[in-house]
Design a protein around this motif. Sequence first.
Motif, PDB file in Angstrom:
ATOM      1  N   VAL A   1      -0.409  -7.402   8.910  1.00  0.00           N
ATOM      2  CA  VAL A   1      -0.183  -6.041   8.413  1.00  0.00           C
ATOM      3  C   VAL A   1       1.089  -5.490   9.038  1.00  0.00           C
ATOM      4  CG1 VAL A   1      -1.120  -3.703   8.253  1.00  0.00           C
ATOM      5  CG2 VAL A   1      -2.665  -5.673   8.125  1.00  0.00           C
ATOM      6  N   PHE A   2       2.007  -5.022   8.186  1.00  0.00           N
ATOM      7  CA  PHE A   2       3.240  -4.389   8.610  1.00  0.00           C
ATOM      8  C   PHE A   2       3.122  -2.893   8.317  1.00  0.00           C
ATOM      9  CE2 PHE A   2       4.343  -8.745   7.564  1.00  0.00           C
ATOM     10  CZ  PHE A   2       5.122  -9.128   8.636  1.00  0.00           C
ATOM     11  N   GLU A   3       3.556  -2.059   9.245  1.00  0.00           N
ATOM     12  CA  GLU A   3       3.481  -0.611   9.051  1.00  0.00           C
ATOM     13  C   GLU A   3       4.341  -0.154   7.870  1.00  0.00           C
ATOM     14  OE1 GLU A   3       1.522   1.942  10.640  1.00  0.00           O
ATOM     15  OE2 GLU A   3       0.526   0.001  10.782  1.00  0.00           O
TER      16      GLU A   3
ATOM     17  N   CYS B   1       0.816  -1.224   0.000  1.00  0.00           N
ATOM     18  CA  CYS B   1       0.000   0.000   0.000  1.00  0.00           C
ATOM     19  C   CYS B   1       0.844   1.266   0.000  1.00  0.00           C
ATOM     20  CB  CYS B   1      -0.914   0.001   1.217  1.00  0.00           C
ATOM     21  SG  CYS B   1      -2.043  -1.389   1.289  1.00  0.00           S
ATOM     22  N   CYS B   2       2.150   1.164  -0.298  1.00  0.00           N
ATOM     23  CA  CYS B   2       2.985   2.367  -0.295  1.00  0.00           C
ATOM     24  C   CYS B   2       2.521   3.328  -1.391  1.00  0.00           C
ATOM     25  CB  CYS B   2       4.458   2.018  -0.446  1.00  0.00           C
ATOM     26  SG  CYS B   2       5.015   1.662  -2.132  1.00  0.00           S
ATOM     27  N   ALA B   3       2.860   4.587  -1.230  1.00  0.00           N
ATOM     28  CA  ALA B   3       2.431   5.609  -2.181  1.00  0.00           C
ATOM     29  C   ALA B   3       2.929   5.316  -3.592  1.00  0.00           C
ATOM     30  CB  ALA B   3       2.910   6.984  -1.726  1.00  0.00           C
ATOM     31  N   ASP B   4       4.160   4.812  -3.727  1.00  0.00           N
ATOM     32  CA  ASP B   4       4.696   4.517  -5.061  1.00  0.00           C
ATOM     33  C   ASP B   4       3.899   3.416  -5.749  1.00  0.00           C
ATOM     34  OD1 ASP B   4       6.635   6.436  -4.688  1.00  0.00           O
ATOM     35  OD2 ASP B   4       8.285   5.012  -4.410  1.00  0.00           O
TER      36      ASP B   4
ATOM     37  N   ALA C   1       0.199  -7.637   4.313  1.00  0.00           N
ATOM     38  CA  ALA C   1       0.006  -6.317   3.720  1.00  0.00           C
ATOM     39  C   ALA C   1       1.152  -5.464   4.241  1.00  0.00           C
ATOM     40  CB  ALA C   1      -1.328  -5.716   4.132  1.00  0.00           C
ATOM     41  N   ILE C   2       1.894  -4.834   3.322  1.00  0.00           N
ATOM     42  CA  ILE C   2       3.015  -3.994   3.743  1.00  0.00           C
ATOM     43  C   ILE C   2       2.676  -2.526   3.494  1.00  0.00           C
ATOM     44  CG2 ILE C   2       4.697  -5.851   3.471  1.00  0.00           C
ATOM     45  CD1 ILE C   2       5.627  -4.562   0.869  1.00  0.00           C
ATOM     46  N   PHE C   3       3.343  -1.678   4.239  1.00  0.00           N
ATOM     47  CA  PHE C   3       3.088  -0.236   4.244  1.00  0.00           C
ATOM     48  C   PHE C   3       1.641   0.063   4.628  1.00  0.00           C
ATOM     49  CE2 PHE C   3       7.083  -0.422   2.069  1.00  0.00           C
ATOM     50  CZ  PHE C   3       7.760   0.646   2.637  1.00  0.00           C
TER      51      PHE C   3
END
Length: 135
Positions: free
Chosen positions: A129-131, A28-31, A111-113
């Motif tokens: 879920v990882f921050e 789910c990172c912005a990139d 789930a990352i980011f």
Amino acid sequence: MTRITGGCLCGSLRYEAEGEPQFAGICCCADCRKASGSGFIPFMGFASEALRFSGAAAQFRSPCFRGGEALRNFCPSCGGLVFGGEAGKDTSHTIYAGSLDDPSLFRPTMAIFGRDKPHWLPVPPGLTVFETMPE
């Protein structure tokens, strides 16, 4: 042994993977959100020796979380995102699960980011879920 195949929208850039993925999840990172035009990118990780690519790929490089660069490979004809990493150089690659011929083979476990997850995106039940990036 499991054989996983997939490719871009027009079929010019293809891959074949042998065996099960080392990991699978959503980022789910912005990139990844901007690259996909969605709330996340679903991915599967494989050792480079388990993968075979065919067809021309165009690349886009961007800074990554832990330094260095992230390399996304996409079809120069249709623009479809297919895999991450530099073929022939990196020891592992991510396959973008949206490019799978058989989407039922995608079984995410993480789930990352999670810190960057849009508020409107529900996380599928059972995912860790990882921050940011897991260690």
